[in-house]
Design an enzyme around this catalytic site. Structure first.
Site, short mmCIF file in Angstrom:
data_model
loop_
_atom_site.label_atom_id
_atom_site.label_comp_id
_atom_site.label_asym_id
_atom_site.label_seq_id
_atom_site.Cartn_x
_atom_site.Cartn_y
_atom_site.Cartn_z
CD GLU B 58 -1.99 -2.31 1.24
OE1 GLU B 58 -0.87 -2.69 1.66
OE2 GLU B 58 -2.91 -3.11 0.99
CG HIS B 127 -11.21 -6.46 7.11
ND1 HIS B 127 -10.34 -6.98 8.02
CD2 HIS B 127 -10.70 -6.76 5.89
CE1 HIS B 127 -9.34 -7.59 7.39
NE2 HIS B 127 -9.53 -7.47 6.10
#
Ligand SMILES: Cc1ncc(C[n+]2csc(CCOP(=O)(O)OP(=O)(O)O)c2C)c(N)n1
Ligand SMILES: [Mg+2]
Lengths: 318, 323
Positions: B58, B127
């Site tokens: 990322e 999440h």
């Protein structure tokens, strides 16, 4: 390097040396501001690498960036004005030493976050390739950046996508105040990247001819899209990590030995020894550089400080 | 045309890519649509050169998008879950947000970072988060948070055309929601709020998934004779403060509703700003709806109780009206 190339590289090294010595003085006089990291002793890498680049090639650097900016074509007066926080600085006084940018000359910028510049160069390389240009991106970083996660992520990605990027590690054996051995058991950066199959290797970064030849050997393939390369240049900074740093942590490292290996003196010896340069022309390089610096100081002092409205106008483009 | 929030975003990406060859999409598994199928079909139409699958890096891929934007591309980066934006924040905050400023205006970063947040799928604490307030704290970033398909598509079009880095925070619960859209979706300007339901008594400024919850709340309250005005800022930075103040000056009551943890959330910024700008127009302190100050639990009953919903908005409206 032929004689002309040697003259150009030597002139650039002297420009960087003279600039940075003056910057050190100006820092002590509180005329330049912020953290100042000098590359005195390491100029050969900037001069030999950037000396073979084109304006369209993109260069990124880190916190020790003055040499890379000048070698890529930045104006000395505007670089100095930037360090002084003046309106005519390269970045209008908003960035300073660690954030020099000169888009006109393809110096896309320095960054103060160690390792933060590496993926930017990959992105630039991706864009240059997408535009169908045979331009390359080059990123300079220190040996300390190699232990950052971004380095590992970026090397993998550059290799995976075969990006036209040249990674130049200036391995001066120190990150801030501690030696490489305190950061990693892997001494050579070349060994860190071994599995990725990058072109390149390790050279004596204070042997400017060797750096030049290494870059000359790597650049055509990178430019031709054959994939990335990593060049590790072993070097040494003759000053502290930053100006004002007590520099006591390096007593173990023999300065005398490294002064002997000063890349400027060494290139002058080599080039006069093999007849590329005439000993008589040597003093002219230093003199020209110091004169240019004094003119830059006068010009930079003339520049006003930026106002708050300018700063406020630069946050967004729209 | 009936479509979904997810399909509308995918279609907006395709439209932008057809119109401008410098637009590229990159992210993890984008060539196969990712977990939410948003980018499905793009690789087939535009090829691997413009729809780039990336490794799970990322930080680096965010940097790649920034560097590419500085050298002429218009990258649309997908960070699969806003929870993983933490890994890319250095690049986003220290490079993308500041490049224009630090370079004295020489560099621009015309990139879009698409990501999605929100709970409600039993995703547990890593999440399901809503982290937009972090982004709103950083000068140089623009932050949009669409609640409807039409805004998701229209704001994305504007974000891609924008000269600055724009973060688009989508919502995973909204992806499958169906919505009637015009054949041609017009760009939605960044920084312009939308009044989705007019009302006289109280303004509910709601974000993302909380917009539909607030509309439900407004229906319930209407039955009691309370008229709720529902305003969706759509863009958090820059906030359409005039639109918010205009509504508050008519209703004299404000509830700010988001799913993010209330503590330090963007609602606090709005409350402070509105109370300063319209103190004399307010009949009561601004009320906030948000999640409690704890990570999101897995266990279904606990997650449901954790999440703010229409009932939370109804309760806040009653509080602000003193009923
Ligand atoms: C991410 C990050 N961590 C820490 C620092 C503080 N810092 C500035 S320079 C430096 C050492 C860098 O060493 P190296 O990469 O070898 O470059 P050199 O200074 O030797 O040129 C450190 C730790 C920083 N600027 N950025
Ligand atoms: Mg070092």
């Amino acid at each position: 390097m032929d004689a002309e190339q040697t003259r150009a590289v030597l002139a650039m090294m002297w420009r960087i040396r003279a600039f940075e010595e003056r910057v050190g003085q100006l820092k002590r006089a509180d005329e330049v501001h912020g953290l100042i990291h000098l590359s005195i002793g390491q100029e050969g890498v900037a001069a030999a690498v950037c000396g073979q680049l084109r304006t369209a090639d993109a260069v990124y650097s880190g916190h020790r960036a003055h040499g890379h900016a000048l070698a890529k074509g930045a104006s000395m007066a505007r670089a100095l004005a930037e360090l002084m926080g003046r309106r005519d600085g390269l970045c209008r006084g908003m960035g300073g030493s660690m954030h020099l940018v000169d888009v006109e000359h393809g110096f896309l910028g320095a960054t103060g976050v160690v390792g933060g510049n590496i993926p930017l160069a990959l992105g630039s390389a991706l864009a240059l390739r997408a535009a169908g240009r045979d331009a390359v991106a080059v990123v300079f970083f220190g040996d300390g950046a190699v232990q950052a996660g971004l380095f590992a992520e970026s090397v993998n990605l550059a290799a995976l996508w075969r990006l036209p990027v040249l990674l130049v590690c200036e391995n001066n054996g120190f990150a801030e105040f501690s030696p490489r051995s305190a950061h990693t058991p892997v001494e050579r950066v070349r060994d860190v990247v071994a599995p990725f199959g990058l072109a390149g290797g390790t050279v004596d970064g204070n042997d400017v001819d060797a750096v030049w030849d290494a870059v000359a050997g790597l650049l055509p393939a990178v430019r031709a899209g054959e994939g990335p390369a990593l060049l590790e240049c072993l070097t040494h900074r003759l000053r502290g990590h930053y100006e004002g740093d007590p520099d006591r942590y390096r007593e173990a490292v023999s300065s005398a030995e490294w002064r002997e290996r000063d890349p400027i003196a060494r290139l002058q010896r080599a080039a006069t020894g093999d007849g590329r340069l005439d000993p008589d022309e040597l003093p002219g390089f230093e003199r020209a550089a110091r004169d240019e610096v004094e003119r830059a100081v006068l010009a930079a002092r003339e520049s006003p400080f930026p106002d708050a409205a300018l700063a406020a106008s630069l946050v967004y483009g729209r | 045309m009936i479509t979904t929030y997810a399909r509308a975003i995918g279609a907006a990406l395709a439209t932008a890519m057809r119109a401008d060859p410098s637009v590229v999409v990159l992210g993890e598994d984008v060539s196969v649509g990712g977990p939410f199928t948003v980018t499905t079909g793009l690789a087939e139409e535009f090829g691997a050169g413009r729809v780039l699958d990336t490794p799970i890096s990322e930080a680096a891929i965010c940097g790649v998008a920034i560097g590419a934007a500085q050298s002429g591309l218009r990258p649309v980066l997908e960070i699969m879950y806003v929870d993983f934006l933490t890994l890319a924040l250095d690049q986003l905050v220290n490079q993308a947000a500041k490049a224009r400023f630090m370079s004295g205006g020489q560099l621009g970063v015309p990139m879009v970072l698409r990501t999605q947040g929100g709970a409600g799928q039993r995703g547990a604490a890593q999440h399901s988060q809503s982290l937009e307030s972090w982004l709103c704290h950083v000068p140089g970033l623009k932050v949009v948070m669409p609640s409807r398909a039409v805004d998701a598509a229209g704001l994305l079009a504007s974000a891609i055309a924008d000269p600055d880095p724009v973060v688009v925070v989508e919502n995973k619960i909204l992806y499958p929601r169906r919505e009637q859209l015009p054949e041609v979706v017009e760009p939605v300007p960044i920084g312009v709020a939308a009044t989705l339901r007019p009302g006289r008594d109280v303004t509910v400024l709601a974000m993302s998934r909380m917009v539909s919850e607030s509309l439900d709340a407004a229906d319930q309250l209407a039955a009691e004779g309370v008229e709720v005005e529902v305003v969706d800022p759509r863009t958090l930075v820059p906030l359409d403060l005039p639109a918010v103040l205009d509504s508050v000056r008519r209703t004299h009551h404000l509830v700010v509703a988001h799913e993010a943890v209330a503590h330090g959330g963007f609602g606090a910024e709005i409350a402070a700003t509105v109370q300063k700008a319209a103190f004399d127009d307010l009949d009561a302190p601004v009320e906030r709806v948000g999640a409690p100050f704890q990570p999101i639990p897995l266990s279904p009953g606990l997650e449901d109780a954790y999440l703010p919903d229409a009932a939370s908005v109804v309760a806040a409206v009653r509080r602000v009206l003193g009923r």
